[in-house]
Write a protein that holds these residues in place. Structure first.
Motif, PDB file in Angstrom:
ATOM      1  N   ARG A 235      39.531  19.088  96.373  1.00  0.00           N
ATOM      2  CA  ARG A 235      38.119  19.234  96.686  1.00  0.00           C
ATOM      3  C   ARG A 235      37.342  18.073  96.102  1.00  0.00           C
ATOM      4  O   ARG A 235      37.844  17.309  95.272  1.00  0.00           O
ATOM      5  CB  ARG A 235      37.584  20.547  96.124  1.00  0.00           C
ATOM      6  CG  ARG A 235      37.547  20.627  94.614  1.00  0.00           C
ATOM      7  CD  ARG A 235      37.057  21.984  94.136  1.00  0.00           C
ATOM      8  NE  ARG A 235      36.903  22.056  92.686  1.00  0.00           N
ATOM      9  CZ  ARG A 235      35.780  21.732  92.039  1.00  0.00           C
ATOM     10  NH1 ARG A 235      34.713  21.312  92.716  1.00  0.00           N
ATOM     11  NH2 ARG A 235      35.704  21.838  90.718  1.00  0.00           N
ATOM     12  N   PHE A 236      36.101  17.972  96.530  1.00  0.00           N
ATOM     13  CA  PHE A 236      35.216  16.921  96.041  1.00  0.00           C
ATOM     14  C   PHE A 236      34.477  17.426  94.806  1.00  0.00           C
ATOM     15  O   PHE A 236      33.997  18.559  94.769  1.00  0.00           O
ATOM     16  CB  PHE A 236      34.244  16.494  97.135  1.00  0.00           C
ATOM     17  CG  PHE A 236      34.906  15.715  98.233  1.00  0.00           C
ATOM     18  CD1 PHE A 236      34.991  14.332  98.154  1.00  0.00           C
ATOM     19  CD2 PHE A 236      35.475  16.353  99.319  1.00  0.00           C
ATOM     20  CE1 PHE A 236      35.639  13.603  99.147  1.00  0.00           C
ATOM     21  CE2 PHE A 236      36.116  15.641 100.321  1.00  0.00           C
ATOM     22  CZ  PHE A 236      36.197  14.259 100.233  1.00  0.00           C
ATOM     23  N   LEU A 237      34.393  16.550  93.806  1.00  0.00           N
ATOM     24  CA  LEU A 237      33.795  16.920  92.530  1.00  0.00           C
ATOM     25  C   LEU A 237      32.333  16.518  92.419  1.00  0.00           C
ATOM     26  O   LEU A 237      31.620  17.016  91.552  1.00  0.00           O
ATOM     27  CB  LEU A 237      34.586  16.277  91.383  1.00  0.00           C
ATOM     28  CG  LEU A 237      36.088  16.544  91.358  1.00  0.00           C
ATOM     29  CD1 LEU A 237      36.720  15.861  90.167  1.00  0.00           C
ATOM     30  CD2 LEU A 237      36.368  18.049  91.348  1.00  0.00           C
ATOM     31  N   GLY A 238      31.893  15.610  93.269  1.00  0.00           N
ATOM     32  CA  GLY A 238      30.510  15.161  93.199  1.00  0.00           C
ATOM     33  C   GLY A 238      30.321  13.883  93.984  1.00  0.00           C
ATOM     34  O   GLY A 238      31.274  13.297  94.514  1.00  0.00           O
TER      35      GLY A 238
ATOM     36  N   TRP B   8      26.034  22.154 109.154  1.00  0.00           N
ATOM     37  CA  TRP B   8      25.883  22.234 107.695  1.00  0.00           C
ATOM     38  C   TRP B   8      24.555  22.894 107.326  1.00  0.00           C
ATOM     39  O   TRP B   8      24.514  23.748 106.440  1.00  0.00           O
ATOM     40  CB  TRP B   8      25.977  20.824 107.117  1.00  0.00           C
ATOM     41  CG  TRP B   8      25.562  20.698 105.688  1.00  0.00           C
ATOM     42  CD1 TRP B   8      26.253  21.128 104.597  1.00  0.00           C
ATOM     43  CD2 TRP B   8      24.358  20.111 105.198  1.00  0.00           C
ATOM     44  NE1 TRP B   8      25.554  20.830 103.452  1.00  0.00           N
ATOM     45  CE2 TRP B   8      24.387  20.212 103.789  1.00  0.00           C
ATOM     46  CE3 TRP B   8      23.264  19.499 105.806  1.00  0.00           C
ATOM     47  CZ2 TRP B   8      23.356  19.720 102.993  1.00  0.00           C
ATOM     48  CZ3 TRP B   8      22.241  18.998 105.018  1.00  0.00           C
ATOM     49  CH2 TRP B   8      22.290  19.126 103.627  1.00  0.00           C
ATOM     50  N   ARG B   9      23.496  22.536 108.015  1.00  0.00           N
ATOM     51  CA  ARG B   9      22.193  23.154 107.746  1.00  0.00           C
ATOM     52  C   ARG B   9      22.229  24.644 108.065  1.00  0.00           C
ATOM     53  O   ARG B   9      21.708  25.472 107.310  1.00  0.00           O
ATOM     54  CB  ARG B   9      21.104  22.453 108.559  1.00  0.00           C
ATOM     55  CG  ARG B   9      20.766  21.051 108.048  1.00  0.00           C
ATOM     56  CD  ARG B   9      19.705  20.387 108.909  1.00  0.00           C
ATOM     57  NE  ARG B   9      19.263  19.114 108.329  1.00  0.00           N
ATOM     58  CZ  ARG B   9      18.387  18.302 108.911  1.00  0.00           C
ATOM     59  NH1 ARG B   9      17.861  18.623 110.090  1.00  0.00           N
ATOM     60  NH2 ARG B   9      18.033  17.175 108.325  1.00  0.00           N
ATOM     61  N   ALA B  10      22.852  24.995 109.194  1.00  0.00           N
ATOM     62  CA  ALA B  10      22.920  26.404 109.594  1.00  0.00           C
ATOM     63  C   ALA B  10      23.740  27.219 108.597  1.00  0.00           C
ATOM     64  O   ALA B  10      23.514  28.438 108.445  1.00  0.00           O
ATOM     65  CB  ALA B  10      23.532  26.513 110.992  1.00  0.00           C
TER      66      ALA B  10
ATOM     67  N   ARG C 153      23.295  24.724 103.879  1.00  0.00           N
ATOM     68  CA  ARG C 153      23.329  23.452 103.151  1.00  0.00           C
ATOM     69  C   ARG C 153      24.192  23.514 101.883  1.00  0.00           C
ATOM     70  O   ARG C 153      23.720  23.209 100.790  1.00  0.00           O
ATOM     71  CB  ARG C 153      21.911  22.987 102.811  1.00  0.00           C
ATOM     72  CG  ARG C 153      21.006  22.879 104.032  1.00  0.00           C
ATOM     73  CD  ARG C 153      19.606  22.456 103.646  1.00  0.00           C
ATOM     74  NE  ARG C 153      18.736  22.450 104.813  1.00  0.00           N
ATOM     75  CZ  ARG C 153      18.000  21.415 105.215  1.00  0.00           C
ATOM     76  NH1 ARG C 153      18.013  20.295 104.533  1.00  0.00           N
ATOM     77  NH2 ARG C 153      17.233  21.505 106.289  1.00  0.00           N
ATOM     78  N   PRO C 154      25.442  23.903 102.010  1.00  0.00           N
ATOM     79  CA  PRO C 154      26.304  23.956 100.823  1.00  0.00           C
ATOM     80  C   PRO C 154      26.491  22.580 100.199  1.00  0.00           C
ATOM     81  O   PRO C 154      26.401  21.551 100.884  1.00  0.00           O
ATOM     82  CB  PRO C 154      27.626  24.506 101.374  1.00  0.00           C
ATOM     83  CG  PRO C 154      27.583  24.207 102.841  1.00  0.00           C
ATOM     84  CD  PRO C 154      26.159  24.295 103.238  1.00  0.00           C
ATOM     85  N   GLY C 155      26.750  22.555  98.889  1.00  0.00           N
ATOM     86  CA  GLY C 155      26.902  21.302  98.162  1.00  0.00           C
ATOM     87  C   GLY C 155      28.263  20.675  98.352  1.00  0.00           C
ATOM     88  O   GLY C 155      29.180  21.259  98.942  1.00  0.00           O
TER      89      GLY C 155
ATOM     90  N   ARG D 265      37.280  21.044 105.437  1.00  0.00           N
ATOM     91  CA  ARG D 265      36.647  22.326 105.746  1.00  0.00           C
ATOM     92  C   ARG D 265      35.597  22.646 104.697  1.00  0.00           C
ATOM     93  O   ARG D 265      35.708  22.260 103.535  1.00  0.00           O
ATOM     94  CB  ARG D 265      37.676  23.456 105.815  1.00  0.00           C
ATOM     95  CG  ARG D 265      38.385  23.771 104.517  1.00  0.00           C
ATOM     96  CD  ARG D 265      39.366  24.930 104.687  1.00  0.00           C
ATOM     97  NE  ARG D 265      40.119  25.204 103.472  1.00  0.00           N
ATOM     98  CZ  ARG D 265      39.684  25.974 102.478  1.00  0.00           C
ATOM     99  NH1 ARG D 265      38.492  26.566 102.575  1.00  0.00           N
ATOM    100  NH2 ARG D 265      40.411  26.174 101.395  1.00  0.00           N
ATOM    101  N   ILE D 266      34.570  23.333 105.169  1.00  0.00           N
ATOM    102  CA  ILE D 266      33.523  23.847 104.280  1.00  0.00           C
ATOM    103  C   ILE D 266      33.439  25.340 104.531  1.00  0.00           C
ATOM    104  O   ILE D 266      32.998  25.783 105.600  1.00  0.00           O
ATOM    105  CB  ILE D 266      32.166  23.170 104.552  1.00  0.00           C
ATOM    106  CG1 ILE D 266      32.283  21.649 104.391  1.00  0.00           C
ATOM    107  CG2 ILE D 266      31.094  23.718 103.605  1.00  0.00           C
ATOM    108  CD1 ILE D 266      31.008  20.901 104.725  1.00  0.00           C
TER     109      ILE D 266
END
Length: 378
Positions: free
Chosen positions: A234-237, A344-346, A349-351, A367-368
């Motif tokens: 996953r992405f950390l930032g 993403w907005r719908a 807007r997860p980080g 995936r989000i």
């Protein structure tokens, strides 16, 4: 205590207060490694006119050497402070990265004593020295593509008392001779995680790299390699690093005005092209969606998204309260970006921490959450 030494201790203290150190060994490394040795022959500092002023190494103050900021050491893949005496224009191509960012990444990679580490992008060699101090030089291999940068780093490491395996070559190929590694850490940004890195990481090992190809919006990725050679993470930032030279998109050939003269489609949108340039999640999602693209702003042409490899463009021009979108080529670039940003907005807007990635021999699969529109592959 010398001024340099006292400033080094002060930097370590500030980093400790900020919670940068994953364990005390990294503080001891920062206190021990002389950053000024890795700033030869000097650095470039920006002036108010957008140029770079050279500061030779013998004029670098202790406060500058131990400031928690990136210090540019090379411009345009060639220029150092030995080559110029006055301010010049140019693009940074090598630097001593922000110390807190470097040490934070080493901690996030989970580097511990007993690990064998491969570093992609030696740069000045400062981060290499920090790892040598913690792990011992025999456990560290570092690869740098630029022969001159590699030579200066090797000399600086020697002056600091460290002799890791230093390799001049394409870091995207890794260095299989000393693998498998427990950790691979990249100090450059990549558009895709090379499968060579996964093959050279032992099962359970970690790859830490910056994924993205634009100045704004790249993400720091941590992947764990599985027994079958695939990797999940996953992405950390959000972060920013110079692009790996082998993955820099090819220059846009010819006249941009001629390239955009004819379009296959022409419509309007209420999404501003500023989302490509402003950083944050929109820019991050956009560059992961169209990873081979470049963003160009040109007078009279608005903002142009160009994928030279696929022969596609999307041009955005002001149109009343919205924007006009002209597109051409086999890929409708703005359609792809717009769909991802709207999904993403719908989704609320997860980080960036919600973005997962699986890397296989066939594809990068993002995936989000469980949103079908926020699952895609390249």
């Amino acid at each position: 205590m010398s001024d340099m030494s006292s400033e080094r201790q002060a930097l370590a203290a500030r980093m400790h207060e900020a919670g940068v150190f994953a364990h005390p060994g990294w503080r001891r490394a920062v206190e021990a490694v002389s950053r000024e040795l890795f700033l030869r022959p000097g650095v470039f500092v920006p002036d108010t006119a957008g140029r770079w002023s050279p500061v030779p190494v013998d004029r670098i103050s202790p406060a500058l050497a131990y400031s928690d900021q990136s210090l540019v050491t090379q411009l345009d893949n060639a220029l150092t402070t030995e080559d110029v005496t006055e301010a010049v224009c140019g693009a940074p191509t090598s630097s001593s990265t922000v110390p807190s960012l470097v040490v934070g990444m080493l901690g996030k990679a989970g580097i511990e004593r007993g690990h064998k580490v491969l570093e992609i992008g030696t740069g000045t060699g400062y981060s290499t020295a920090l790892m040598c101090h913690l792990l011992g030089a025999e456990a560290v291999t570092t690869v740098e593509v630029d022969p001159d940068v590699a030579r200066r780093a090797r000399e600086a490491l020697g002056a600091a008392g460290y002799a890791p395996r230093t390799v001049t070559g394409d870091g995207l190929l890794g260095h299989p001779e000393r693998g498998p590694y427990d950790r691979i850490i990249a100090t450059c940004a990549v558009r895709r995680v090379p499968d060579t890195w996964l093959r050279q990481t032992g099962p359970g090992g970690v790859v830490l790299a910056t994924l993205g190809s634009w100045p704004n919006g790249a993400g720091l990725l941590r992947l764990t390699v599985r027994e079958n050679g695939d990797a999940d993470g996953r992405f950390l930032g959000h972060t920013s690093f110079m692009q790996a030279r082998a993955q820099v998109p090819p220059p846009v050939a010819g006249d941009l005005a001629a390239r955009t003269a004819e379009a296959d489609s022409d419509r309007t949108t209420d999404l501003s092209p500023s989302l490509l340039l402003g950083g944050g999640m929109p820019a991050f999602l956009a560059q992961l969606t169209v990873p081979g693209s470049q963003v160009i702003r040109a007078s009279g042409l608005g903002t142009v998204l160009v994928d030279a490899e696929r022969g596609s463009f999307a041009q955005l021009l002001p149109a009343g309260e919205g924007w006009r979108v002209r597109q051409s080529g086999p890929a409708a670039l703005w359609d792809e970006v717009e769909a991802k940003v709207r999904a993403w907005r719908a989704a609320g807007r997860p980080g960036i921490g919600s973005v997962r990635l699986r890397v296989t021999a066939e594809a990068h699969v993002y995936r989000i959450g469980d949103h079908p529109a926020l699952r895609w592959r390249h």
